[in-house]
Write an enzyme that holds these catalytic residues in place. Structure first.
Site, PDB file in Angstrom:
ATOM      1  N   CYS A 134     -81.962  -4.954   6.262  1.00 44.04           N
ATOM      2  CA  CYS A 134     -81.162  -5.742   6.062  1.00 44.04           C
ATOM      3  C   CYS A 134     -81.690  -6.872   5.899  1.00 44.04           C
ATOM      4  CB  CYS A 134     -79.525  -5.210   6.641  1.00 44.04           C
ATOM      5  SG  CYS A 134     -78.608  -5.339   5.460  1.00 44.04           S
TER       6      CYS A 134
ATOM      7  N   HIS B 243     -79.016  -0.159   9.243  1.00 41.76           N
ATOM      8  CA  HIS B 243     -78.305   0.102  10.433  1.00 41.76           C
ATOM      9  C   HIS B 243     -78.465   1.510  10.805  1.00 41.76           C
ATOM     10  CE1 HIS B 243     -77.850  -4.347   9.626  1.00 41.76           C
ATOM     11  NE2 HIS B 243     -77.512  -4.104   8.851  1.00 41.76           N
TER      12      HIS B 243
HETATM   13  N1  GLN Z   1     -76.855 -11.868   4.802  1.00 41.32           N
HETATM   14  C1  GLN Z   1     -77.096 -10.120   4.290  1.00 41.32           C
HETATM   15  C2  GLN Z   1     -75.693  -9.893   3.161  1.00 41.32           C
HETATM   16  O1  GLN Z   1     -74.537  -9.116   3.550  1.00 41.32           O
HETATM   17  C3  GLN Z   1     -78.022  -9.221   4.571  1.00 41.32           C
HETATM   18  C4  GLN Z   1     -76.986  -8.548   5.934  1.00 41.32           C
HETATM   19  C5  GLN Z   1     -76.916  -7.552   6.620  1.00 41.32           C
HETATM   20  O2  GLN Z   1     -77.978  -8.168   7.513  1.00 41.32           O
HETATM   21  N2  GLN Z   1     -76.491  -6.773   7.356  1.00 41.32           N
HETATM   22  O3  GLN Z   1     -76.823  -9.208   2.164  1.00 41.32           O
END
Ligand code: GLN
Length: 234
Positions: A95, A192
């Site tokens: 992510c 995740h």
């Molecule tokens: N901040 C990033 C987004 O919202 C990644 C989010 C995350 O790692 N869950 O796209």
């Protein structure tokens, strides 16, 4: 390998560790130890240089502010990361971690795109609404099969024409999109879970790149979890 111990580096867990992403590093270490191999989890704290003596790197997800702070920390060390990919060291980036290794990152509510670390060609931009929920991917990596995980992101990544995604989204149904990237030894994903706990074959794929062919282990529980998540996604 650094001696006979496989060292798994966990990058900035205080910034990049949403949804238990540090579990990916724990899974890698445990699956080696269960096979009687020596393995060590090396936590790389913020303001600490990326260690030279690691065999794999794991980078997790995070909120926008934490992600940009991590990017600032990593930018002066980009050559070390580039060198790691050139040496075919496995890197798993999830992510926010996946986003910041790409070319440009534009996050919702922030005006200008920032330059990423450029390890693969990929442009991250806001989707307009958050993508949140369980996802299932068909993954092309040999021996890995379908991969499930949980996604929650407000921006998504469009890969450059020369890049390969990790997989194509099968669930949620009706969405024509891919997830992640496979760029040499770098595997990026939005999933995740931790994704390696839910998908032991993906963990073993990464490990085999370091230690070669892996012997079987009694991992019924991990296999059961994998199956259960796939079943729940239909
Ligand atoms: N901040 C990033 C987004 O919202 C990644 C989010 C995350 O790692 N869950 O796209």
């Amino acid at each position: 390998m650094s001696g006979s111990t496989v060292r798994v580096g966990l990058v900035y867990p205080e910034l990049l560790g949403t949804y238990g992403d540090r579990g990916n590093a724990v899974v890698l270490v445990d699956r080696l130890r269960w096979r009687g191999l020596d393995a060590e989890l090396v936590e790389v704290a913020v303001r600490t240089p990326l260690p030279e003596q690691v065999d794999m790197l794991v980078i997790g997800g995070g909120e926008d502010a934490a992600q940009l702070a991590a990017l600032d920390e990593l930018r002066p060390q980009v050559e070390r990361l580039r060198h790691a990919v050139e040496r075919e060291m496995p890197i798993l980036a999830v992510c926010a971690g996946f986003q910041l290794l790409g070319s440009t990152i534009s996050l919702a509510g922030r005006r200008d795109p920032v330059e990423g670390l450029g390890l693969y060609e990929g442009h991250t931009a806001p989707t307009g609404s958050r993508w949140v929920g369980e996802a299932l991917l068909d993954v092309g990596l040999e021996g890995v099969g379908p991969v499930s995980g949980f996604e929650n992101h407000g921006a998504s990544t469009t890969l450059g024409p020369g890049e390969q995604p990790l997989g194509r989204i099968r669930r949620p149904a009706g969405e024509d999109r891919t997830d992640g990237v496979v760029h040499g030894s770098l595997v990026g994903t939005y999933l995740h879970g931790p994704v390696l706990a839910r998908n032991p074959a993906l963990a073993d794929h990464l490990l085999a790149r370091v230690v070669g062919e892996l012997g079987p282990i009694d991992d019924d529980l991990a296999a059961h979890l994998h199956r259960a998540r796939l079943d729940s996604l239909g």
